[in-house]
Every structure is written in structure tokens, then in C-alpha cells.
Design a protein around this motif. Structure first.
Motif, PDB file in Angstrom:
ATOM      1  N   ARG A  35       0.848  -1.367  -0.063  1.00 54.15           N
ATOM      2  CA  ARG A  35      -0.169   0.024   0.071  1.00 54.15           C
ATOM      3  C   ARG A  35       0.740   1.112  -0.108  1.00 54.15           C
ATOM      4  N   ARG A  36       0.287   2.362  -0.354  1.00 53.73           N
ATOM      5  CA  ARG A  36       0.963   3.703  -0.326  1.00 53.73           C
ATOM      6  C   ARG A  36       0.626   4.262   0.868  1.00 53.73           C
ATOM      7  N   SER A  39       4.713   9.323   0.938  1.00 57.68           N
ATOM      8  CA  SER A  39       5.751   9.062   0.034  1.00 57.68           C
ATOM      9  C   SER A  39       6.360   7.626  -0.022  1.00 57.68           C
ATOM     10  N   THR A  41       6.074   3.440   0.105  1.00 59.34           N
ATOM     11  CA  THR A  41       5.543   2.209  -0.366  1.00 59.34           C
ATOM     12  C   THR A  41       5.637   1.281   1.008  1.00 59.34           C
ATOM     13  N   SER A  70      13.002   4.469  -5.124  1.00 60.91           N
ATOM     14  CA  SER A  70      11.770   3.870  -4.262  1.00 60.91           C
ATOM     15  C   SER A  70      12.264   4.305  -2.857  1.00 60.91           C
TER      16      SER A  70
END
Length: 140
Positions: A35-36, A39, A41, A70
Motif C-alpha cells: 500500500r502507499r 511518499s 511504499t 523508491s
């Protein structure tokens, strides 16, 4: 092929996860979901992670670290068991994230996870966060 070389072989699902046409995370499974959160992940890990279930976690981590820069948080707070198979998956994902200019951090407040990382000599590589930054109830 030495056992060492086998340890560095990529998972077959990594190629799928790095496919640029694939923008959505893999579907949730019994051991991992993505899920996010702002900013970040966040890959939430549940249950037991061992040789039989590591690929279910690896699929999510491969997708989460596939892009450039990421910022991935691996939430281990709901893990009941985590062995060296899980550590191998974490190390591969952290290397992949770092190679692409990103980072991967671990969230856990469990003493057993701290002991596992310390015993494996990985506590410096994965300093533990007590919670997800920015989430209600998390320590900043």
C-alpha cells in the motif's frame, strides 16, 4: 554452481515485477500486501515467512523496489515467524532499492526481530523503525 551463487540468483517473479507496463502492486496474499502511505511504499508482512512462503514476500518487494528512488518500508509488526529465508529476501530487496537510488527500511518493535537482525549481523543494515512515519500513533 556453488551454494553461494544459488543464493544470488534472482527470483523468477522479479522479471515480472520489473515490467514497466505493470504499474499496480501485486495482489495481496496471505503473507504480504502493498500500500502507499504518503511518499512511502509500505509492504505489510503477516504470518510466517520461511522457505515455503518467501516467494510471496519477494513478489511484493520486487515490485516495490522496481522503480527508481523508491522509498520502501517493510512492516514486520504482524509477523509470527521470520527466518533466514526472509532475511535473504530483505537483503536482495534492499540491494535492489539502493542500486536504483532508493532505500528500504524495516518497521518492527518486536525484540525477536531485533535479535534475529543482530544475530545475523544485519542490524546496522536494517535499523528498526518503531512505526510508519506519519501514521497515527507512530513515533516520528
Amino acid at each position: 554452481m556453488t551454494p553461494d551463487a544459488d543464493d544470488r540468483a534472482p527470483y523468477p517473479i522479479e522479471g515480472l515485477a520489473m515490467d514497466p507496463s505493470r504499474s499496480a502492486p501485486p495482489p495481496a496474499n496471505a503473507h504480504a500486501r502493498t500500500r502507499r502511505c504518503g511518499s512511502f511504499t509500505v509492504v505489510e508482512v503477516m504470518g510466517e515467512i520461511d522457505l515455503a512462503t518467501e516467494a510471496l514476500l519477494a513478489e511484493h518487494l520486487a515490485a516495490a523496489t522496481a522503480g527508481p528512488e523508491s522509498d520502501v518500508l517493510v512492516d514486520l509488526r504482524r509477523v509470527a515467524f521470520f527466518d533466514c529465508s526472509g532475511l535473504r529476501v530483505l537483503c536482495r530487496a534492499e540491494t535492489r532499492a539502493r542500486d536504483r537510488g532508493g532505500r528500504l527500511r524495516v518497521v518492527s518493535d518486536a525484540p525477536r526481530i531485533r535479535r534475529l537482525l543482530r544475530g545475523a549481523g544485519l542490524l546496522g543494515r536494517f535499523p528498526l523503525l518503531p512505526g510508519i512515519p506519519g501514521e497515527q500513533g507512530a513515533l516520528q
